[in-house]
Design a protein around this motif. Sequence first.
Motif, PDB file in Angstrom:
ATOM      1  N   ARG A 227      44.954  31.841  36.818  1.00 50.35           N
ATOM      2  CA  ARG A 227      45.207  31.317  38.167  1.00 50.35           C
ATOM      3  C   ARG A 227      43.913  31.266  38.975  1.00 50.35           C
ATOM      4  N   LEU A 228      43.085  32.280  38.803  1.00 49.01           N
ATOM      5  CA  LEU A 228      41.809  32.308  39.516  1.00 49.01           C
ATOM      6  C   LEU A 228      40.919  31.160  39.092  1.00 49.01           C
ATOM      7  N   LEU A 229      40.770  30.968  37.783  1.00 44.58           N
ATOM      8  CA  LEU A 229      39.894  29.896  37.294  1.00 44.58           C
ATOM      9  C   LEU A 229      40.432  28.517  37.663  1.00 44.58           C
ATOM     10  N   ALA A 230      41.752  28.381  37.682  1.00 46.62           N
ATOM     11  CA  ALA A 230      42.333  27.098  38.084  1.00 46.62           C
ATOM     12  C   ALA A 230      42.041  26.808  39.548  1.00 46.62           C
ATOM     13  N   ALA A 231      41.962  27.861  40.353  1.00 48.04           N
ATOM     14  CA  ALA A 231      41.732  27.685  41.788  1.00 48.04           C
ATOM     15  C   ALA A 231      40.271  27.410  42.114  1.00 48.04           C
ATOM     16  N   VAL A 232      39.341  27.967  41.319  1.00 45.90           N
ATOM     17  CA  VAL A 232      37.920  27.875  41.677  1.00 45.90           C
ATOM     18  C   VAL A 232      37.145  26.882  40.829  1.00 45.90           C
ATOM     19  N   GLY A 233      37.742  26.413  39.756  1.00 49.36           N
ATOM     20  CA  GLY A 233      37.013  25.542  38.835  1.00 49.36           C
ATOM     21  C   GLY A 233      36.444  24.305  39.506  1.00 49.36           C
ATOM     22  N   GLY A 234      35.160  24.049  39.288  1.00 48.88           N
ATOM     23  CA  GLY A 234      34.518  22.833  39.787  1.00 48.88           C
ATOM     24  C   GLY A 234      34.307  22.782  41.282  1.00 48.88           C
ATOM     25  N   ARG A 235      34.408  23.919  41.968  1.00 44.80           N
ATOM     26  CA  ARG A 235      34.281  23.909  43.424  1.00 44.80           C
ATOM     27  C   ARG A 235      32.932  24.420  43.912  1.00 44.80           C
ATOM     28  N   GLY A 236      32.002  24.659  43.003  1.00 41.73           N
ATOM     29  CA  GLY A 236      30.662  25.070  43.403  1.00 41.73           C
ATOM     30  C   GLY A 236      30.617  26.375  44.152  1.00 41.73           C
ATOM     31  N   LEU A 237      31.370  27.363  43.679  1.00 42.68           N
ATOM     32  CA  LEU A 237      31.448  28.643  44.362  1.00 42.68           C
ATOM     33  C   LEU A 237      30.499  29.666  43.743  1.00 42.68           C
ATOM     34  N   ASP A 238      29.970  30.532  44.588  1.00 40.75           N
ATOM     35  CA  ASP A 238      29.124  31.634  44.135  1.00 40.75           C
ATOM     36  C   ASP A 238      29.891  32.942  44.311  1.00 40.75           C
ATOM     37  N   PHE A 239      29.882  33.765  43.277  1.00 39.85           N
ATOM     38  CA  PHE A 239      30.561  35.060  43.307  1.00 39.85           C
ATOM     39  C   PHE A 239      29.504  36.159  43.290  1.00 39.85           C
ATOM     40  N   GLU A 240      29.629  37.085  44.235  1.00 39.14           N
ATOM     41  CA  GLU A 240      28.644  38.163  44.337  1.00 39.14           C
ATOM     42  C   GLU A 240      29.351  39.493  44.568  1.00 39.14           C
ATOM     43  N   ALA A 241      28.996  40.500  43.768  1.00 41.87           N
ATOM     44  CA  ALA A 241      29.536  41.838  43.974  1.00 41.87           C
ATOM     45  C   ALA A 241      29.015  42.382  45.303  1.00 41.87           C
ATOM     46  N   ALA A 242      29.868  43.077  46.029  1.00 42.53           N
ATOM     47  CA  ALA A 242      29.493  43.607  47.343  1.00 42.53           C
ATOM     48  C   ALA A 242      30.384  44.794  47.677  1.00 42.53           C
ATOM     49  N   GLU A 243      30.002  45.538  48.698  1.00 37.29           N
ATOM     50  CA  GLU A 243      30.844  46.624  49.184  1.00 37.29           C
ATOM     51  C   GLU A 243      31.870  46.047  50.155  1.00 37.29           C
ATOM     52  N   VAL A 244      33.126  46.166  49.802  1.00 32.32           N
ATOM     53  CA  VAL A 244      34.212  45.652  50.631  1.00 32.32           C
ATOM     54  C   VAL A 244      35.102  46.822  51.032  1.00 32.32           C
ATOM     55  N   ASN A 245      35.166  47.075  52.334  1.00 31.41           N
ATOM     56  CA  ASN A 245      35.958  48.198  52.840  1.00 31.41           C
ATOM     57  C   ASN A 245      35.652  49.486  52.088  1.00 31.41           C
ATOM     58  N   ALA A 246      34.378  49.790  52.003  1.00 28.53           N
ATOM     59  CA  ALA A 246      33.870  51.048  51.436  1.00 28.53           C
ATOM     60  C   ALA A 246      34.156  51.201  49.946  1.00 28.53           C
ATOM     61  N   ALA A 247      34.349  50.096  49.250  1.00 27.26           N
ATOM     62  CA  ALA A 247      34.569  50.150  47.802  1.00 27.26           C
ATOM     63  C   ALA A 247      33.979  48.881  47.176  1.00 27.26           C
ATOM     64  N   PRO A 248      33.646  48.919  45.883  1.00 29.16           N
ATOM     65  CA  PRO A 248      33.131  47.711  45.235  1.00 29.16           C
ATOM     66  C   PRO A 248      34.139  46.564  45.304  1.00 29.16           C
ATOM     67  N   GLY A 249      33.634  45.387  45.595  1.00 32.91           N
ATOM     68  CA  GLY A 249      34.475  44.200  45.666  1.00 32.91           C
ATOM     69  C   GLY A 249      33.632  42.975  45.367  1.00 32.91           C
ATOM     70  N   VAL A 250      34.147  41.802  45.723  1.00 29.34           N
ATOM     71  CA  VAL A 250      33.455  40.545  45.433  1.00 29.34           C
ATOM     72  C   VAL A 250      33.559  39.627  46.648  1.00 29.34           C
ATOM     73  N   VAL A 251      32.435  38.994  46.996  1.00 28.60           N
ATOM     74  CA  VAL A 251      32.410  37.992  48.062  1.00 28.60           C
ATOM     75  C   VAL A 251      32.194  36.629  47.428  1.00 28.60           C
ATOM     76  N   VAL A 252      32.987  35.654  47.840  1.00 28.35           N
ATOM     77  CA  VAL A 252      32.910  34.294  47.304  1.00 28.35           C
ATOM     78  C   VAL A 252      32.354  33.377  48.384  1.00 28.35           C
ATOM     79  N   ARG A 253      31.302  32.631  48.025  1.00 33.69           N
ATOM     80  CA  ARG A 253      30.663  31.739  48.992  1.00 33.69           C
ATOM     81  C   ARG A 253      30.569  30.320  48.447  1.00 33.69           C
TER      82      ARG A 253
END
Length: 287
Positions: A227-253
């Motif tokens: 479901r994730l790949l179907a939603a983001v495929g071909g959309r030129g998104l960058d995924f970066e690991a980051a601290e989200v609410n004091a825990a490891p997470g991911v920011v999508v830009r």
Amino acid sequence: MTEFSELWTAHRRVVRDVAYRVLGSVADAEDVTQETYLRLLARGDEPLDDPRAWLVTVASRLSIDRLRAHEHSRRAYVGPWLPEPIVTDERTLPEDRVTLDDSVRMALLVVLEQLTPGERTAFLLHDVFDLGFAQVAEVLGVSTASARQAASRARRRIAAHGEARFSVHAADARRLSERFARAAADGDLDGLISALAVDARGHFDSGGFYPDASTEVLIGAETIARRLLAAVGGRGLDFEAAEVNAAPGVVVRRRGRVVSVLALEFSGERISVIHGIGNPTKLGHLR
């Protein structure tokens, strides 16, 4: 005036901290902080025996009023309602940061959303901000016994949901979030599946801005990954690991603009829960 400025500087952060935890909204927390400041200004030179307790009381009451005013809109919300995420960024000035600790982890905030305003506030004020039950009762407008019972009910609800904390070492969780981000960026289905627990759960708060986004909880590593790949495929998104609410997470830009934030929970050596926030109105403070 110098004394007043010092008082506000010393306690401004706790005002914002209370408001964010009660409301789950950075924008609303800022509004409550400003209104609390105005209430303090209106007192003039009237002395305060306990400035911190007074400010926390005022901020809590304002937050509860705002929470109750939003109840109808939250009931009508499209899909799951998730708190606005806090992404740790070195560019954020120290005085503008919400204090990060276990009480801002997305797992706990999601459970708090299921409590009544009174239960949520009683738990936070007593268990997190160390106010006595007499003060909590004053905030809620109830008896001390009722405040104590509200906090107890909140603790039981939180325990029943198994509020998640790290069950893996923080460094391992960080590496796992980085691995997940790389796999998502590369369109690597197998890589995503291997980073997720077999029975992983995922939900996405789009606020109705993305009609194709699921409004149901997704269950299973393969289901979530596809479901994730179907939603983001071909959309030129960058995924970066980051601290989200004091825990490891991911920011999508996309072209530097934050379009989604993924708060992660971990179990063993896998990601067990993904809380995805993509509603643009909840990401404005990150831009």
